[in-house]
Design a protein around this motif. Structure first.
Motif, PDB file in Angstrom:
ATOM      1  N   CYS A 184       0.714  -1.263  -0.029  1.00 21.58           N
ATOM      2  CA  CYS A 184      -0.019  -0.151  -0.083  1.00 21.58           C
ATOM      3  C   CYS A 184       0.820   1.157  -0.155  1.00 21.58           C
ATOM      4  O   CYS A 184       1.950   1.445   0.350  1.00 21.58           O
ATOM      5  N   TRP A 185       0.198   2.266  -0.262  1.00 28.50           N
ATOM      6  CA  TRP A 185       0.857   3.782  -0.486  1.00 28.50           C
ATOM      7  C   TRP A 185       0.995   4.225   1.008  1.00 28.50           C
ATOM      8  O   TRP A 185      -0.179   4.459   1.697  1.00 28.50           O
ATOM      9  N   ASN A 186       1.910   4.837   1.662  1.00 25.99           N
ATOM     10  CA  ASN A 186       2.032   5.632   2.823  1.00 25.99           C
ATOM     11  C   ASN A 186       1.943   7.044   2.564  1.00 25.99           C
ATOM     12  O   ASN A 186       3.053   7.751   2.294  1.00 25.99           O
ATOM     13  N   VAL A 187       0.844   7.710   2.800  1.00 24.44           N
ATOM     14  CA  VAL A 187       0.618   9.035   2.284  1.00 24.44           C
ATOM     15  C   VAL A 187       1.258   9.807   3.693  1.00 24.44           C
ATOM     16  O   VAL A 187       1.627  10.971   3.419  1.00 24.44           O
ATOM     17  N   TRP A 188       0.921   9.666   5.016  1.00 22.76           N
ATOM     18  CA  TRP A 188       1.035  10.307   5.977  1.00 22.76           C
ATOM     19  C   TRP A 188       2.395  10.763   5.899  1.00 22.76           C
ATOM     20  O   TRP A 188       2.662  11.959   6.230  1.00 22.76           O
ATOM     21  N   GLN A 189       3.325   9.873   5.856  1.00 19.28           N
ATOM     22  CA  GLN A 189       4.951  10.002   5.955  1.00 19.28           C
ATOM     23  C   GLN A 189       5.327  11.069   4.563  1.00 19.28           C
ATOM     24  O   GLN A 189       6.203  11.880   4.777  1.00 19.28           O
ATOM     25  N   ALA A 190       4.432  10.915   3.708  1.00 20.96           N
ATOM     26  CA  ALA A 190       4.607  11.935   2.537  1.00 20.96           C
ATOM     27  C   ALA A 190       4.234  13.418   2.694  1.00 20.96           C
ATOM     28  O   ALA A 190       4.762  14.269   2.442  1.00 20.96           O
TER      29      ALA A 190
END
Length: 472
Positions: A184-190
């Motif tokens: 999955c994509w980790n948006v929060w750290q981006a």
């Protein structure tokens, strides 16, 4: 000589014919002149109109083509399976997310998910609601999850949006012990570069899905220069659903916690850690009239009919009506105090708006309903998480009603006091909410959208509280 004689004969014949013709014409002209002219003095133009004849004929039968509703799309292989991959069709692409922000915030996250599914032309798979607002907000609690479809009318939503909508219980067997791996994509750290991982959600663990995370590219952040702004942009996340940007932005994934696998973001089942902080222009776009997630999804998200029926029963009992009585127009108030106390840096009696300020907003709503819509809303219901008995006694002094939930949880379950209150709020003709509360925000939108109702908000905190007494 012969030709000359022939020519004379042809001329004589022509002359003879002309004489006869002219003589006849003169004769008839003289004969007609002896008749008197007709007297038209008493006639009008209508007397020269042709007589109208009405003929009744059988009109041709109209051909009506009835187009039946489209059959429900088959987007799963069959019944829930032990491993979710075994139930996904190879010709269908899906999208999901893992929220964990409290009931209303999770509902907003799933509205965003469905909107993103529209943008990416994928089938959304909706997780159940986490009971994170129980037991002091801990995600680990004895209260079980409640499915999206138990709360909202999913068949109606799918019909109005003209798209298939799935829930996780339809994909993977609830009793399965199989651990599935997923990238999955980790948006929060981006968007929050100082964070140490993706946003937490208990849902993957409950579904036994072991996730390997890939940090999304920084350009998904809505405002790159705002370090503390957690908003991602819809178009950025949308781009990651397609091969060009996905492949261009792959990086080393984290190892999944259970199986220790490093997996890139799955192409068939696109997934993000959380979609609550997602917008097009500015943060918390649900506050604004242009909100795409609300206009295209949220306003179609109606309560499960069972929730509506239970809520109407509570309303009738609260108002002292018979079981089949018509429910009169009413106004609801939502006062949020509980977790907002932590944001008060002044005494609570100065931080929160007094009941007198709320009463003034109620009077404004009553007046506007009467003046603009000729609606008399004499009944007022107040819902709140406040536990102070003295405060509730003051509420009663205003003549406002309170829903009796003493038997709600034992009868229906721990979720139902919240669900019933929220359903009752959204069915009123008017609403007075608490500023900066997403519960009040979404309720206000429902009242305006579903009933063309009148809404107000009461401020609190250093900019509100006792200052709410000031007239605007």
């Amino acid at each position: 000589m012969h030709s000359f004689s022939s020519a004379i004969r042809r001329v004589n014949i022509r002359v003879l014919f002309s004489v006869v013709f002219l003589g006849s014409l003169c004769y008839y002209a003289g004969w007609l002149s002896r008749w008197p002219a007709p007297d038209n003095s008493g006639l009008e133009w209508k007397d020269f109109e042709a007589k109208r004849v009405t003929i009744t004929v059988q009109a041709p039968q109209a051909t009506v083509t009835v187009i039946p509703e489209a059959e429900e799309a088959v987007v799963l292989i069959g019944s829930p399976t032990d491993a979710f991959q075994d139930n996904l069709r190879h010709d269908v692409r899906y999208i999901t997310t893992w929220p964990g922000n409290g009931f209303t915030n999770e509902a907003m996250s799933l509205m965003n998910l469905i909107y993103l599914a529209m943008l990416t032309e994928r089938v959304p798979i909706l997780p159940a609601f986490n009971p994170s607002h129980f037991s002091g907000g801990s995600p680990d609690t004895e209260v079980v999850d409640t499915t999206f479809g138990e709360v909202f009318d999913v068949p109606r939503l799918a019909k109005e949006l003209r798209m298939p909508i799935l829930e996780w219980w339809q994909v993977k067997d609830r009793k399965s012990t199989t651990v599935d791996s997923l990238g999955c994509w980790n948006v929060w750290q981006a968007v929050m570069e100082h964070s140490s991982g993706p946003q937490y959600s208990a849902t993957p663990g409950k579904l036994k899905i072991d996730i390997s995370w890939t940090i999304a590219p920084k350009w998904v952040k809505l405002k790159p220069d705002a370090a503390n702004d957690a908003q991602a942009k819809f178009t950025g996340l949308m781009a990651l659903a397609f091969p060009e940007q996905r492949n261009r932005n792959l990086r080393t994934p984290s190892k999944s916690p259970l199986l220790g696998l490093s997996l890139p973001p799955n192409e068939q089942l696109l997934c993000f850690d959380n979609l609550y902080y997602t917008a097009n222009v500015e943060g918390l776009e649900f506050e604004h009239d242009y909100s795409t997630a609300w206009r295209l999804v949220g306003k179609h998200l109606h309560w499960n009919p069972r929730i509506e029926d239970i809520a109407r029963g509570y309303l009738r009992r609260t108002f002292g009506l018979g079981v089949d009585a018509t429910i009169p127009p009413y106004i609801t108030i939502h006062v949020r105090h509980g977790d907002f106390k932590g944001a008060c840096h002044i005494p609570l009696d100065e931080c929160f708006a007094p009941l007198s300020a709320i009463a003034r907003r109620v009077d404004e709503v009553k007046e506007e309903l009467q003046r603009l819509k000729d609606i008399t809303a004499a009944h007022v219901i107040l819902t709140s998480d406040e536990t102070n008995i003295t405060w509730w006694d003051e509420v009663a002094a205003y003549g406002w009603y309170r829903i009796d939930h003493s038997a709600t949880a034992p009868t229906y379950g721990a979720w139902y006091p919240v669900l019933i209150d929220t359903a009752i709020q959204s069915e009123g003709k008017g609403f007075v909410g608490t500023d900066r509360s997403t519960v009040s925000l979404i309720t206000a939108r429902r009242v305006k959208e579903w009933h063309d109702g009148v809404v107000r908000s009461v401020k609190w905190g250093e900019g509100g509280g006792r200052r709410s007494l000031r007239k605007k």
